[in-house]
Design a protein around this motif. Structure first.
Motif, mmCIF file in Angstrom:
data_model
loop_
_atom_site.group_PDB
_atom_site.id
_atom_site.type_symbol
_atom_site.label_atom_id
_atom_site.label_comp_id
_atom_site.label_asym_id
_atom_site.label_seq_id
_atom_site.Cartn_x
_atom_site.Cartn_y
_atom_site.Cartn_z
ATOM 1 N N GLY A 42 10.670 12.866 30.067
ATOM 2 C CA GLY A 42 9.877 12.454 31.219
ATOM 3 C C GLY A 42 10.739 12.471 32.462
ATOM 4 O O GLY A 42 11.916 12.808 32.414
ATOM 5 N N PRO A 43 10.158 12.077 33.597
ATOM 6 C CA PRO A 43 10.895 12.115 34.859
ATOM 7 C C PRO A 43 12.179 11.275 34.866
ATOM 8 O O PRO A 43 13.117 11.593 35.571
ATOM 9 C CB PRO A 43 9.894 11.566 35.873
ATOM 10 C CG PRO A 43 8.561 11.766 35.255
ATOM 11 C CD PRO A 43 8.772 11.677 33.775
ATOM 12 N N GLU A 44 12.209 10.216 34.081
ATOM 13 C CA GLU A 44 13.367 9.328 34.128
ATOM 14 C C GLU A 44 14.165 9.276 32.837
ATOM 15 O O GLU A 44 15.155 8.547 32.755
ATOM 16 C CB GLU A 44 12.904 7.919 34.495
ATOM 17 C CG GLU A 44 12.289 7.856 35.879
ATOM 18 C CD GLU A 44 11.770 6.482 36.222
ATOM 19 O OE1 GLU A 44 12.046 5.530 35.485
ATOM 20 O OE2 GLU A 44 11.085 6.366 37.243
ATOM 21 N N ALA A 45 13.744 10.011 31.807
ATOM 22 C CA ALA A 45 14.441 9.891 30.530
ATOM 23 C C ALA A 45 14.291 11.137 29.679
ATOM 24 O O ALA A 45 13.277 11.824 29.731
ATOM 25 C CB ALA A 45 13.909 8.689 29.755
ATOM 26 N N ALA A 46 15.316 11.403 28.911
ATOM 27 C CA ALA A 46 15.306 12.436 27.878
ATOM 28 C C ALA A 46 15.959 11.795 26.658
ATOM 29 O O ALA A 46 17.173 11.540 26.664
ATOM 30 C CB ALA A 46 16.079 13.660 28.336
ATOM 31 N N LEU A 47 15.171 11.494 25.648
ATOM 32 C CA LEU A 47 15.648 10.732 24.504
ATOM 33 C C LEU A 47 15.484 11.518 23.214
ATOM 34 O O LEU A 47 14.544 12.302 23.058
ATOM 35 C CB LEU A 47 14.874 9.422 24.384
ATOM 36 C CG LEU A 47 14.767 8.571 25.639
ATOM 37 C CD1 LEU A 47 13.826 7.412 25.416
ATOM 38 C CD2 LEU A 47 16.139 8.075 26.040
ATOM 39 N N PHE A 48 16.372 11.258 22.267
ATOM 40 C CA PHE A 48 16.307 11.875 20.957
ATOM 41 C C PHE A 48 16.502 10.804 19.898
ATOM 42 O O PHE A 48 17.396 9.965 20.019
ATOM 43 C CB PHE A 48 17.393 12.946 20.811
ATOM 44 C CG PHE A 48 17.431 13.562 19.449
ATOM 45 C CD1 PHE A 48 16.529 14.548 19.094
ATOM 46 C CD2 PHE A 48 18.352 13.144 18.515
ATOM 47 C CE1 PHE A 48 16.549 15.106 17.827
ATOM 48 C CE2 PHE A 48 18.378 13.697 17.245
ATOM 49 C CZ PHE A 48 17.483 14.684 16.906
ATOM 50 N N ILE A 49 15.667 10.822 18.854
ATOM 51 C CA ILE A 49 15.812 9.909 17.720
ATOM 52 C C ILE A 49 16.077 10.752 16.486
ATOM 53 O O ILE A 49 15.270 11.615 16.122
ATOM 54 C CB ILE A 49 14.553 9.039 17.509
ATOM 55 C CG1 ILE A 49 14.289 8.188 18.745
ATOM 56 C CG2 ILE A 49 14.707 8.162 16.274
ATOM 57 C CD1 ILE A 49 12.985 7.423 18.711
ATOM 58 N N ASN A 50 17.202 10.504 15.838
ATOM 59 C CA ASN A 50 17.590 11.216 14.627
ATOM 60 C C ASN A 50 16.675 10.789 13.481
ATOM 61 O O ASN A 50 16.576 9.608 13.166
ATOM 62 C CB ASN A 50 19.050 10.901 14.300
ATOM 63 C CG ASN A 50 19.577 11.652 13.114
ATOM 64 O OD1 ASN A 50 18.850 12.065 12.222
ATOM 65 N ND2 ASN A 50 20.883 11.821 13.093
ATOM 66 N N CYS A 51 15.994 11.732 12.849
ATOM 67 C CA CYS A 51 15.071 11.414 11.744
ATOM 68 C C CYS A 51 15.796 10.786 10.558
ATOM 69 O O CYS A 51 15.259 9.912 9.893
ATOM 70 C CB CYS A 51 14.357 12.676 11.268
ATOM 71 S SG CYS A 51 13.013 13.193 12.322
ATOM 72 N N LYS A 52 16.997 11.252 10.290
ATOM 73 C CA LYS A 52 17.716 10.784 9.109
ATOM 74 C C LYS A 52 18.229 9.355 9.270
ATOM 75 O O LYS A 52 18.131 8.541 8.359
ATOM 76 C CB LYS A 52 18.897 11.721 8.822
ATOM 77 C CG LYS A 52 19.560 11.481 7.480
ATOM 78 C CD LYS A 52 20.729 12.422 7.255
ATOM 79 C CE LYS A 52 20.207 13.744 6.755
ATOM 80 N NZ LYS A 52 21.293 14.655 6.359
ATOM 81 N N THR A 53 18.750 9.016 10.441
ATOM 82 C CA THR A 53 19.385 7.711 10.639
ATOM 83 C C THR A 53 18.570 6.735 11.474
ATOM 84 O O THR A 53 18.819 5.536 11.445
ATOM 85 C CB THR A 53 20.753 7.874 11.321
ATOM 86 O OG1 THR A 53 20.553 8.389 12.640
ATOM 87 C CG2 THR A 53 21.670 8.791 10.530
ATOM 88 N N GLY A 54 17.644 7.245 12.269
ATOM 89 C CA GLY A 54 16.882 6.393 13.171
ATOM 90 C C GLY A 54 17.628 6.053 14.454
ATOM 91 O O GLY A 54 17.113 5.350 15.314
#
Length: 124
Positions: A42-54
């Motif tokens: 989004g305009p203020e964030a780029a986030l990633f969540i690892n499926c394996k570890t959370g």
């Protein structure tokens, strides 16, 4: 006199050879990781969540493909999560700027797959 010149030349060659071998070891340590997870942009964030570890990471896109293909998916709402498979590097986040809220940053080097529909059972 000629023998001394060859000795210096041999020593210089040996030092150059050692330096070249040493630099190859540094390159090997920076092998990219293959990782699957959920990506939110989004305009203020780029986030990633690892499926394996959370575990959550700030996401940086050096591939110039991740943000482009995310926008082409035409998600229904801002900050919608999509499933991605990427090759990249995980490093500690810089303490100044938007990534400072996260311990680590995933720098995407290559986008392998991106899907609007999250596969069942892969990510919770």
């Amino acid at each position: 006199m000629r023998g001394i010149r060859f000795s210096y030349l041999g020593i210089a060659f040996f030092i150059t050879l050692l330096a070249a071998c040493h630099s190859d070891k540094k390159v090997d340590k920076k092998k990219p990781v293959f990782i699957k997870g959920l990506y939110t942009f989004g305009p203020e964030a780029a986030l990633f969540i690892n499926c394996k570890t959370g575990k959550e990471y700030w996401a940086a896109d050096s591939s110039a493909q991740l943000e482009l293909q995310y926008s082409q998916l035409n998600t229904d709402k801002p900050y919608a999560s999509v499933y991605i498979e990427v090759e990249g590097e995980i490093k500690p986040s810089i303490k100044n700027g938007p990534a400072s809220a996260f311990d680590s940053t995933l720098t995407v080097r290559k986008l392998i797959a991106i899907k609007k529909d999250i596969p069942n059972g892969l990510c919770k």
